[in-house]
Each structure stands twice: as structure tokens, then as C-alpha cells.
Motif scaffolding. Structure first.
Motif: not given
Length: 326
Positions: A205-217
Motif C-alpha cells: 500500500k502506498r500514497v500516490v497522487e494524494g490517495r492510498r493505493i494498493r500496489v499490484s506490480a
């Protein structure tokens, strides 16, 4: 001296870097193609350059005015945009990767050859003097017969969410490790086998572009290559290092070198005949400017690029396919 005109396609962070570099290179006029109209207007006002917003219209209406296109869009657009440029009769500079798969990269190389057009890909490490020193030591035989190389590249990850999405061709292989594959091929020749030692998502999990995303790569990869001449190359790449890092070692029967393109990292050369290490520091090098100055020189002088060709990128893409599918 005639002036080359280059259409920069996609002007996010990387595209703007290319724009600034062109503006500092003699003999080239950059034109911006950016689909986001507000962004196009911003860049036009800031840099006093011509801007358009539709790539297909630009190729249709401006092909006769252009010498080349410079593709700085996300990876998923590269194949289609490069092929359109070639079919419009234009030379191409494309940020790496040339295409997300080997088959697409190979098709681009064939199209460029058929149309007698130049395709250059943004593997900029070759333009660093520390990297060229490694190449010179190998080619001159100063290191003897090379037998092992260790290469690492790490970064904190992308500022765009697609760079961590496997369906969008994000991940440490296509974003980072390709640079190491490129150098392995340049130093040691064609690769005959690829072994993936480890591949994982370390930070799911990361915060990218101001939102929390789930990493699939994948954001961590360790692999081993074997060149046709028998040299083993161990490559590590990641998107989890807080600050960009790069270094590499080459070991030969008559000496070894450890170096990096990072400006504060030293270059250490040991040659058996000298008996003592030689330490150098190359400092900062604007690699984007160096590679684009070479590209512009090719355009103005009417010659083909001798490095970072589409054919080389197809070989790099073949290695990347083996790693990504493992």
C-alpha cells in the motif's frame, strides 16, 4: 546549420524535463503536444513554445513541418504512438521502454528499418562518463576477461499510480531494471539465459497522487543473467528505496571497477598491473540533455543513432518479458 523541429508528446514531469533540455540545445525547436489543455497553455506561456493538444491532428497537419517526435507518455501508449510517427514519416525518440512487450518492440524495429527511420530510446546511462569508463576498460582489455557483474538500481517509486499497477505496465522491471539490462547488453553482449531469484511486492500500500493505493506490480526484483560469452550479471531493482540509488561492479581477471551515476558516489578502479586502487569522482551530469543533444545531432547531420536503437530495445524487452512472466 539547419534547425530540427521535434514534437514532444506528453508533457508531465518527464516531458517538461525534455522540453527544458531542448531549449538549451542549439539547432532544435521543440513543439509541445499535451492532451490536457490547461497544462498545454501553462507550458506554452512558461516556455514561450508552440503547443497543440491532439497527437493525431498534429501528425496529420504538421508532419511536413516536423523532423521527429519525442514520446514521453505512459508506457501503455508507446507502441501505438511510435508506430503512428513512423508511418507519418518521422524519426522517433521514445522514453524507455520502447514498448511493453518483446513482440511490440520487435515490430517497431522492423517498421523503422522498413521506412529507413531512426528510433532512439531513452537509455541515458550510456551518456555518463563513469559508465563509459567501464565500457572503455572492458573494450581495451584492461580488466582482462570479465566474469561477474553486480548491478543495483533503486528508487522510491512513481509519482503516478500507474507506475505501481501491473495492468498499466508499471513495476520495478519496466520502470527501473531495464537500465541494468541495457548496460549488461552493452558491456557483455547478448544474453542467453535469465533466472529470476526473487520478485515481490514489498510495500503493498502506498500514497500516490494524494490517495492510498494498493500496489499490484512488483516493487522488488532480483535476477541473474548469463551472457553468450559466459559473464554472469546479477541485477537488483526496486521501487522501495527512499532516495535514488545506483551502483555496479564489474570483475575481470586483471582488475575490477565499482562505479555509479550518483554524483556523490566515487568510482574505484583496481588493476593488477597498477597494484593500487584509483579513485575518481565525476560529479553531476545532465544525462537528459546529453542524450537529447546526441539525438538532435543525428537529426541535423542526417545520420542514424549508433546506440540505444530499436533493435537493442527489442533485446532488452525479451529479457524483461522473461522476468515479468516468471
Amino acid at each position: 546549420m539547419r534547425e530540427a523541429r521535434v514534437l514532444i508528446v506528453g508533457c508531465g514531469r518527464q516531458g517538461e524535463k525534455h522540453l527544458r533540455a531542448y531549449l538549451g540545445i542549439r539547432g532544435v525547436e521543440p513543439v509541445v503536444c499535451e492532451a490536457r489543455k490547461d497544462r498545454a497553455r501553462e507550458l506554452g506561456a512558461l516556455y514561450s513554445v508552440r503547443c497543440v493538444t491532439d497527437y493525431d491532428e498534429a501528425l496529420s497537419n504538421m508532419a511536413g513541418e516536423l523532423d521527429a517526435v519525442d514520446i514521453c507518455t505512459p508506457t501503455r501508449y508507446h507502441y501505438e504512438q511510435v508506430m503512428k510517427a513512423l508511418r507519418a514519416g518521422l524519426h522517433v525518440f521514445c522514453e524507455k521502454p520502447l514498448a511493453p512487450t518483446y513482440e511490440q518492440a520487435k515490430e517497431i524495429a522492423e517498421e523503422a528499418k522498413k521506412r529507413d527511420k531512426m528510433v532512439m530510446v531513452g537509455f541515458l546511462y550510456k551518456f555518463h562518463p563513469a559508465v563509459r569508463l567501464v565500457k572503455n576498460l572492458l573494450d581495451s582489455g584492461a580488466l582482462g576477461e570479465p566474469y561477474l557483474s553486480i548491478m543495483r538500481i533503486g528508487g522510491r517509486g512513481g509519482h503516478r499510480s500507474w507506475k505501481h499497477d501491473s495492468s498499466e505496465y508499471g513495476g520495478a522491471v519496466l520502470e527501473m531494471m531495464l537500465h541494468m539490462f541495457d548496460l549488461a547488453l552493452w558491456f557483455f553482449g547478448d544474453v542467453k539465459s535469465v533466472s529470476v531469484l526473487d520478485k515481490d511486492v514489498v510495500l503493498p500500500k502506498r500514497v500516490v497522487e494524494g490517495r492510498r493505493i494498493r500496489v499490484s506490480a512488483e516493487d522488488w526484483v532480483l535476477c541473474s543473467l548469463e551472457a553468450e560469452e559466459g559473464v554472469k550479471v546479477v541485477c537488483e531493482a526496486d521501487q522501495v528505496t527512499p532516495s535514488y540509488m545506483h551502483y555496479m561492479e564489474v570483475l575481470g581477471t586483471e582488475g575490477n571497477i565499482m562505479t555509479s551515476i550518483v554524483d556523490y558516489m566515487p568510482t574505484v578502479v583496481f588493476l593488477r598491473k597498477a597494484g593500487v586502487p584509483i579513485i575518481r569522482n565525476f560529479g553531476y551530469v545532465d544525462l537528459i540533455r546529453e542524450e537529447l543533444a546526441y539525438f538532435v545531432g543525428c537529426l541535423i547531420e542526417g545520420r542514424k543513432n549508433e546506440i540505444n536503437t530499436a533493435e537493442e530495445s527489442a533485446k532488452i524487452a525479451w529479457i524483461a518479458d522473461q522476468v515479468r512472466r516468471a
